[in-house]
Design a protein around this motif. Structure first.
Motif, short mmCIF file in Angstrom:
data_model
loop_
_atom_site.label_atom_id
_atom_site.label_comp_id
_atom_site.label_asym_id
_atom_site.label_seq_id
_atom_site.Cartn_x
_atom_site.Cartn_y
_atom_site.Cartn_z
N CYS A 161 0.89 -1.18 0.00
CA CYS A 161 0.00 0.00 0.00
C CYS A 161 0.91 1.21 0.00
O CYS A 161 0.94 1.99 0.95
CB CYS A 161 -0.88 0.01 1.25
SG CYS A 161 -1.70 -1.56 1.59
N SER A 167 3.92 3.13 -5.33
CA SER A 167 3.28 1.82 -5.52
C SER A 167 3.69 1.13 -6.82
O SER A 167 3.89 -0.09 -6.84
CB SER A 167 1.76 1.96 -5.46
OG SER A 167 1.34 2.91 -6.40
N HIS A 221 -1.22 -5.99 -4.47
CA HIS A 221 -0.73 -4.62 -4.62
C HIS A 221 -1.91 -3.65 -4.79
O HIS A 221 -2.77 -3.88 -5.64
CB HIS A 221 0.11 -4.46 -5.90
CG HIS A 221 1.34 -5.30 -5.95
ND1 HIS A 221 2.45 -5.04 -5.17
CD2 HIS A 221 1.67 -6.37 -6.72
CE1 HIS A 221 3.40 -5.93 -5.46
NE2 HIS A 221 2.95 -6.76 -6.38
#
Ligand SMILES: Cc1cc2nc3c(=O)[nH]c(=O)nc-3n(C[C@H](O)[C@H](O)[C@H](O)COP(=O)(O)OP(=O)(O)OC[C@H]3O[C@@H](n4cnc5c(N)ncnc54)[C@H](O)[C@@H]3O)c2cc1C
Length: 402
Positions: free
Chosen positions: A204, A209, A375
């Protein structure tokens, strides 16, 4: 799932919410959060407008629409249960001409489809009943839109995680993840920490990311392209000119909501944020830059495609970047009595906005599972409103196939 060891990378509001949800659903499990900064919630989760969005804007049936509605309820409940300030100040989205009125009608239809409570259209006179100093030809009114401090909520969730036996390790940057024999190994930067194995890891990582996912074997795109948003605080003596939240009708060709008046939970009134490319993913002062971040977007063909398609909107935003007066005038179109108000620059926020190679901005939340790694690849606004619902979704649907 019950006795598993879970790793969460990123101590923003989403990572913390996922950790909390795992501890709620699997109290016997071990949960460890890794955060690269010395404290939790130092990035998007504490640099935002603080609005609990009600769900006006989102495509019906999208993840955003669903998780924003559920998230808004959960945030309200969490604040009330934990004595965290929550102000249901309401919001108007204001049209200034016929073109915007048509766009507003579409928003109204979406908000009805998304079952946003209490929304209604206001005519010019009715706008004055809600916001006496605001002008407009028509407005969409959302009486239950609220304001909070997501930084405070994140800190409370961090406290709860520790009380429930979870672990939060700050100052630890994760370089990548590898998976073998159903175990996920977390690799750290620096030599002071050994690799650790987990049963499942959820990343996170907000503004980082795409990098963390790609370094861990996930697809390279979409990439995060950082767009900053500057805020200004208006002079204390003028703050009563606005009661709650006043937003423009968003330009459907541009993904950001436009400069708005935002009442803050601490009582300040701010204007902002605009939206312009940031010379660093974590560059809040606006004075320095990060060469590797700049290289990343300049060498991304999606960025050039986006730029060529969005020149008029980019030019409009640039006017507000170059001149504080232009910035204030943009907002004063809605509240003319604030045309000459004195403002002080406040914090910037930097949006982790995913962009495809064709230059389109990814509108919906993107959450991807590969093996035992999940993800979050795109969680822009209303990502904070939705955080507790994103956590439920990840733990109960993505990690546990129905
Ligand atoms: C200007 C602006 C206004 C916004 N307004 C609103 C709003 O009014 N309402 C709303 O609902 N949403 C709003 N949002 C969106 C909202 O702030 C985000 O969706 C939300 O905060 C995302 O939380 P996150 O935990 O995913 O990311 P973040 O808060 O960015 O957290 C990610 C964390 O991961 C850590 N990290 C990154 N890489 C690593 C690594 N390799 N190792 C360890 N740790 C790592 C970072 O240090 C960071 O703490 C706004 C956003 C911006 C920028």
């Amino acid at each position: 799932m019950i006795n598993n060891h879970y790793g969460i990378i990123g101590g923003g509001i989403n990572g913390l919410s996922v950790a909390r949800q795992l501890l709620l659903d699997f109290p016997e499990s071990r949960v460890t959060v890794f955060e690269k900064e010395v404290e939790v919630a130092q990035h998007q989760s504490s640099h935002n407008s603080g609005v609990v969005h009600a769900g006006l804007y989102y495509e019906p049936n999208s993840l955003k629409a669903r998780l924003c509605r559920r998230g808004a309820e959960l945030v309200k409940h969490y604040c009330l249960e934990n004595n965290i300030a929550y102000d249901e100040c309401g919001k108007v989205v204001v049209a200034l001409n016929e073109i915007e009125e048509k766009r507003l009608d579409i928003l109204y239809q979406k908000s009805i489809a998304n079952k946003v409570p209490g929304v209604r259209m206001l005519n010019a006179e009715e706008i004055k009943e809600v916001e006496p100093n605001c002008i407009g030809t028509k407005a969409l009114y959302s009486p239950h839109t609220a304001i909070v401090s997501y930084g405070d909520i994140a800190k409370e969730i961090a406290k709860e995680i520790k009380q429930k036996g979870g672990n939060i390790i700050v100052g630890k940057k994760v370089v990548n993840l590898t998976e073998q024999n159903k175990k996920v190994t977390v690799h750290f930067s620096g030599d002071d920490y050994h690799d650790i194995d987990f049963d499942h890891v959820i990343t996170c990582a907000g503004l980082q990311s795409d990098r963390l996912a790609a370094n861990s074997g996930d697809i390279a795109t979409p990439k995060i392209v950082p767009f900053f948003g500057q805020y200004y605080v208006i002079d204390e003596t003028y703050k009563e000119h606005v009661k709650g939240l006043i937003y423009p009708v968003p330009d459907p060709n541009y993904p950001f909501l436009g400069v708005h008046f935002t009442k803050r939970i601490d009582g300040q009134m701010t204007i902002g944020p605009n939206a312009f490319i940031s010379l660093g993913r974590e560059n809040y002062s606006g004075k320095d830059y990060n060469l590797s971040d700049i290289y990343d977007f300049l060498t991304y063909k999606g960025f050039w495609k986006f730029s060529s398609k969005n020149m008029p909107a980019a030019m409009r935003e640039l006017r507000t970047v170059l001149s504080q007066t232009n910035f204030v005038q943009e907002a004063a179109k809605y509240v003319p009595s604030l045309e000459n108000v004195t403002v002080t620059p406040a914090t910037r926020g930097i949006r982790a906005q995913a962009m495809e190679t064709d230059g389109s901005l990814v509108d919906d939340f993107v959450i991807r599972k590969q093996g035992n790694i999940t993800h979050i690849r795109n969680a822009p606004s209303p990502g904070a409103t939705s955080s507790l619902a994103i956590a439920e979704y990840i733990v109960r649907e993505v990690m546990t196939p129905q």
